[in-house]
Design an enzyme around this catalytic site. Structure first.
Site: not given
Ligand code: ARG
Length: 478
Positions: A29, A116, A161-162, A283, A289, A296, A323, A328
């Site tokens: 991550s 955690n 409205t509408h 454009s 344009k 948008e 957890y 994650q």
């Molecule tokens: N990268 C993990 C998350 O965002 C951190 C916690 C990881 N905990 C674990 N038990 N693997 O949740």
């Protein structure tokens, strides 16, 4: 000395095989949770100080840990921090870097905590800042709406409205309607901070720790009112992230509606506004344009912010306590919602601040005599007709005007009386644009006096919000 695998991976001792590189890449991550670095460092400093104070770690060790973390803070802020994708996440990246700096003492930092409770605490701090940033962006947009509304107290246009012309209104009234939506959006972000008042730190993996840690002081150090009341809830819940994303989604819907009007209004069919060159694009093919790409894109990006909310709701649904690694997956949608909302608030404020209003074109559209049909019915109500009957009578008058091409305001009393004897004046005496607006003087109505009051109230509300935001500072770099 490079860390051994057992040091790099906090579970090293139990395992005899290295992680498959594909699994490493799949589960990492660090590519996105690096956005938590600043918060993770604060959490670690507060935790280390508590460990020192409780005697679990010596004073010297604590001092080395805290100094190392501060150095790392400098590296993060300057961009010099060497993020290592092999180290999975931000927590392990920081701990490994701390080990490079202070050696084995780094191993004391994770005493009595788990990633955690750590990541849950990081997220709470992140959300506190993200809510503050959203409120700041909203305040700026509301300031622009207030300013532009003040310039257009006497600019009349049809209210719809509408998407059919309904009754005339002031442009100030129209834009202040959006200001109210954005005010409530700001309140939603403010309310969220109440539910961010409890620190997950010290909840451990899910059930605390046998070690004599202490949860109150790190909680207070990090700006929480108290520790969370249940360690399992602390690591399992993401409802505050959901709440942020839902407030962001609602706000994006408001932005999208405003954006849609800018798109419509800047078309030749409406011709109500012209976007500034700085907020429009041309454009590549058609030289004539001027395209409203900014509104948008805002309109379209509301889709992804709604999608982000649905993503996390779906991640959470049916997760057993406490957890799970699924959690994650909270980060990318959350970070994307925060960034997208911030960018959209900013460009919409800019687009509104710089657009040119075509007041004549709005006035021409507001001058549609049929917009006064309700007033004609109300004239009969003043002569004691039941409203339903008056509506029916005026419906026939309108049909007559449409068939004969007559302007409703030209009809003489004698002509009106053919539809109902209670008409006591010529239409021209009963109907005028000024009257139709200023007679609508109920609270919240478009009469000039009411809109002026609304502007005064908005000015005061903007000042209060600015003051509240100044009192709720965001996290400084470590
Ligand atoms: N990268 C993990 C998350 O965002 C951190 C916690 C990881 N905990 C674990 N038990 N693997 O949740």
């Amino acid at each position: 000395m490079p860390p051994t695998d057992a040091q790099r991976k906090p579970w090293g001792g139990r395992f005899s095989e290295a992680t498959d590189p594909r699994v490493e890449a799949f589960s990492a991550s660090i590519g996105f949770d690096r956005a938590l670095a600043r918060y993770d460092l604060r959490v670690s400093v507060a935790h280390a100080q508590m460990l020192g104070a409780s005697g679990l770690v010596s004073e010297d060790e604590t001092a080395r840990i805290v100094a190392g973390l501060r150095e790392i803070g400098g590296e993060i802020e300057s961009g010099a921090f060497p993020f290592d994708p092999a180290l999975e996440d931000i927590h392990m990246n920081i701990e490994a870097r701390l080990r490079e700096k202070i050696g084995d003492d780094a191993g004391h930092l994770h005493t009595g905590r788990s990633r955690n409770d750590q990541v849950a605490t990081d997220l709470a701090l992140y959300l506190r800042d993200a809510a503050h940033a959203a409120r700041t962006g909203l305040l700026e947009l509301r300031r622009v709406l207030f300013q532009r509304a003040g310039e257009h107290l006497d600019t009349l246009l049809p209210g719809y409205t509408h998407l059919q012309r309904a009754q005339p209104v002031r442009l100030a009234h129209h834009w202040l309607a959006f200001e109210q939506m954005f005010m409530r959006d700001g309140e939603r972000f403010r309310d969220l901070t109440k539910r961010l008042a409890h620190s997950p730190l010290g909840a451990g993996a899910l059930a605390g720790t046998t070690l004599p840690i202490e949860r109150e002081s790190p909680a207070r150090e990090l700006g929480f009112a108290a520790p969370t009341a249940n360690s399992m809830d602390a690591v399992a819940s993401r409802d505050t992230a959901l709440e942020f994303m839902s407030a962001a989604a609602i706000c994006m819907i408001h932005l999208s509606r405003l954006a849609e009007e800018l798109v419509l209004w800047s078309s030749s069919e409406f011709g109500f506004i012209e976007l500034a060159d700085a907020y429009a694009t041309g454009s590549s093919l058609m030289p004539q344009k001027k395209n409203p790409d900014v509104p948008e894109l805002v309109r379209a990006k509301s889709g992804r912010v709604v999608g982000n909310l649905v993503t996390l709701l779906t991640v959470m649904k049916a997760l057993p306590l406490s957890y799970n690694r699924d959690l994650q997956e909270d980060k990318e949608p959350l970070f994307d919602s925060a960034a997208t909302l911030g960018a959209c608030l900013e460009v919409m404020a800019g687009a509104l601040a710089t657009l040119r209003v075509n007041a004549e074109q709005m006035a021409r559209a507001a001058d549609d005599p049929l917009l006064l049909a309700t007033d004609l019915a109300e004239a009969l109500v003043r002569r004691a007709l039941p409203f339903r009957e008056a509506h029916e009578v005026v419906g026939r008058v309108v049909a007559h005007c449409l068939e004969s091409g007559r302007d409703l305001r030209e009809l003489r009393q004698s002509e009106l009386q053919a539809f109902h004897p209670a008409f006591d004046k010529d239409a021209s005496q009963l109907l005028s644009l000024e009257h139709t607006l200023d007679a609508r003087a109920q609270p919240g109505g478009p009469a000039r006096a009411r809109v002026e009051e609304a502007l005064t109230a908005v000015r005061a509300a903007l000042a209060r919000e600015a003051e509240a935001l100044a009192k709720a500072p965001t996290a400084e770099p470590l």
